[in-house]
Write an enzyme that holds these catalytic residues in place. Structure first.
Site, short mmCIF file in Angstrom:
data_model
loop_
_atom_site.label_atom_id
_atom_site.label_comp_id
_atom_site.label_asym_id
_atom_site.label_seq_id
_atom_site.Cartn_x
_atom_site.Cartn_y
_atom_site.Cartn_z
CD GLU A 78 12.66 -52.07 -82.88
OE1 GLU A 78 12.29 -52.44 -84.00
OE2 GLU A 78 13.77 -52.35 -82.41
CD GLU A 97 14.17 -55.62 -79.52
OE1 GLU A 97 14.73 -55.62 -80.63
OE2 GLU A 97 12.94 -55.67 -79.38
C1 FCB Z 1 13.83 -55.43 -83.59
C2 FCB Z 1 12.53 -56.04 -83.12
C3 FCB Z 1 12.68 -57.46 -82.63
C4 FCB Z 1 13.67 -58.25 -83.45
C5 FCB Z 1 14.96 -57.51 -83.59
C6 FCB Z 1 16.02 -58.25 -84.34
O1 FCB Z 1 13.55 -54.47 -84.58
O2 FCB Z 1 11.97 -55.27 -82.10
O3 FCB Z 1 11.41 -58.02 -82.58
O4 FCB Z 1 13.11 -58.56 -84.67
O5 FCB Z 1 14.74 -56.28 -84.21
#
Ligand code: FCB
Length: 456
Positions: free
Chosen positions: A164, A364
């Site tokens: 990210e 994610e």
């Molecule tokens: C993302 C992050 C992760 C976690 C999720 C909820 O932005 O990569 O570490 O905090 O959100």
């Protein structure tokens, strides 16, 4: 039944600082998150990651827990300050050994390690010398990556360079909500974006040089964008914000150039972008093997003429009409994030169309819900997003895996421990782990390699 391709990777995701604790153990150095979380007032409830889920000590138990969820992949990050405690110089063998044992234990269970090299825990010593604003940090990251390839490259098939990059700049430099905590620093933000992308490119180069046969990519968080109305001003800022969040990163990695429209916007604010040097774009434009995507929600955009630094704001309407059909009211997570699974499909189709159909791993996707164990909302969230993912695959998007965020409740950065993302509940007094209903449901999906009905 919505079946997934053979060999699909079903995973759970974590990151080092959010779960490990044991911040002084075995020669680990401090990171920017230790400093930031120990600065009073920065983190809700003044929480910090000193203990977190104590995963550094309980990793054996956690590998059993992961295996009990039937998954065949586990995404975790290596804490840079455990390997190079001051970000440069000698390697800390105890730190290296820790992840070596973890990797072996996962492989014994038939679980593929998906290793993130940078999930935000920059060694504090590097921050003291300018951190990601300092170009030298790029080379220190390349060294760290090389150390990891040498140590684990014979066993790890899936590597991710940077997690990210947009969030790092946005929250760490523009809003001051994450380490290192700068405010309104647009130059810092975009410089850091560039250096993170360079670090990605250099880490990919070193990976190829290492001769290991695994696959490497990066893990941006991507948000599909929609205008809040047909007003041309809203449509215009929708395109611009898409440039800010998505294209700034993807265009560079996949096409080797920054998007002209967005570059012009930065130059209007900042003047010439001197931190971009000859050869940088080629360094960043390395062929990668797959794209990690972190998907949480869409962004619906409204123009706010004259606003600085960007003339827009993100709005959440009461109703939404798009390709996904009419939604009467937008459901939200406990954190207020709109839940829009159809936008997930849109995003994946669009990435396929615009960037040459790279293999995609969802690195994610998840949500905050308060229920400790009987988390029906998370069950529904998983059902709807896995279904949306399947829709994308049916439309020909080459998706190779899905990692749910998160394996267990953990330190959610600025929000501390109050907001829970886990498939597994963590009692922060006893550190006891208990699988939630959502964990059991996800385990059924992973075992079936198909979307299963939550009510069956
Ligand atoms: C993302 C992050 C992760 C976690 C999720 C909820 O932005 O990569 O570490 O905090 O959100």
């Amino acid at each position: 039944m919505k079946r997934f391709p053979d060999g699909f990777l079903w995973g759970v995701a974590t990151s080092a600082y959010q779960i490990e604790g044991a911040v002084d153990a075995d020669g680990r150095g401090p990171s920017i998150w230790d400093s930031y979380s120990h600065t009073p007032g920065k983190i809700d409830n003044d929480d910090n990651g000193d203990v977190a889920c104590d995963h550094y000590n309980r990793w054996r138990e956690d590998v059993e827990l992961i295996a009990s969820l039937n998954v065949n992949a586990y995404r975790f990050s290596i804490a840079w300050p455990r390997i190079h405690p001051t970000g440069r110089g000698a390697v800390n063998q105890q730190g290296l050994d820790h992840y070596s044992r973890l990797i072996d234990a996962l492989l014994e269970k038939g679980i593929e390690p998906v290793v993130t090299l940078y999930h935000w825990d920059l060694p504090q010593a590097l921050e003291d010398d300018g951190g990601w604003r300092n170009r030298e940090t790029v080379e220190r990251f390349a060294d760290f990556a090389t150390t990891c390839y040498e140590a684990y490259g014979d066993r790890v098939n899936w590597w991710l360079t940077i997690n990210e990059p947009w969030i790092i700049g946005l929250l760490g430099y523009l809003h001051g909500l994450h380490a290192p905590g700068y405010h309104d620093d647009v130059l810092g933000e975009v410089t850091v974006f560039h250096h993170l992308l360079l670090a990605h490119g250099r880490a990919v180069q070193e990976f190829r040089r290492s001769g290991h046969g695994g696959k490497i990519g990066f893990a941006p968080n991507l948000s599909p964008h929609y205008p809040a109305s047909d007003d041309p001003a809203d449509v215009d800022v929708t395109r611009a914000s898409d440039g800010y969040v998505n294209r700034w990163f993807l265009d560079l990695v996949y096409n080797g150039s920054y998007p002209d429209d967005m570059r012009a916007r930065y130059e209007e604010l900042l003047g010439p972008l001197d931190f971009i040097r000859a050869g940088d774009l080629d360094t960043i434009h390395q062929p990668t093997d797959y794209l990690g995507i972190n998907y949480y929600s869409f962004r619906m955009m409204q123009a706010v003429p004259g606003d600085k630094p960007w003339p827009w704001r993100v709005v959440v309407p009461d109703t939404v009409e798009t390709t996904g059909g009419f939604t009467d009211g937008v459901p939200r997570t406990e954190a207020g994030t709109p839940i829009v699974p159809w936008a997930f499909t849109d995003l994946l189709v669009r990435v396929r169309d615009d960037y040459g159909a790279p293999p995609i791993m969802i690195t994610e996707n998840g949500a905050v819900f308060p229920e400790p164990l009987h988390d029906a909302a998370r069950v529904q969230f998983i059902h709807d997003h896995v279904s949306a993912l399947h829709d994308a695959i049916e439309q020909g998007v080459p998706v190779i895996g899905y990692c749910h965020w998160s394996l267990m409740d953990n330190f959610e950065w600025k929000l501390g421990y109050a907001q829970r993302f886990g498939l597994v509940h963590v009692d922060y007094d006893t550190l006891e782990r208990t699988v939630k209903d959502s964990g059991r449901y996800y385990a059924r999906i992973a075992a079936a390699n198909a979307l299963v009905d939550p009510t069956e």
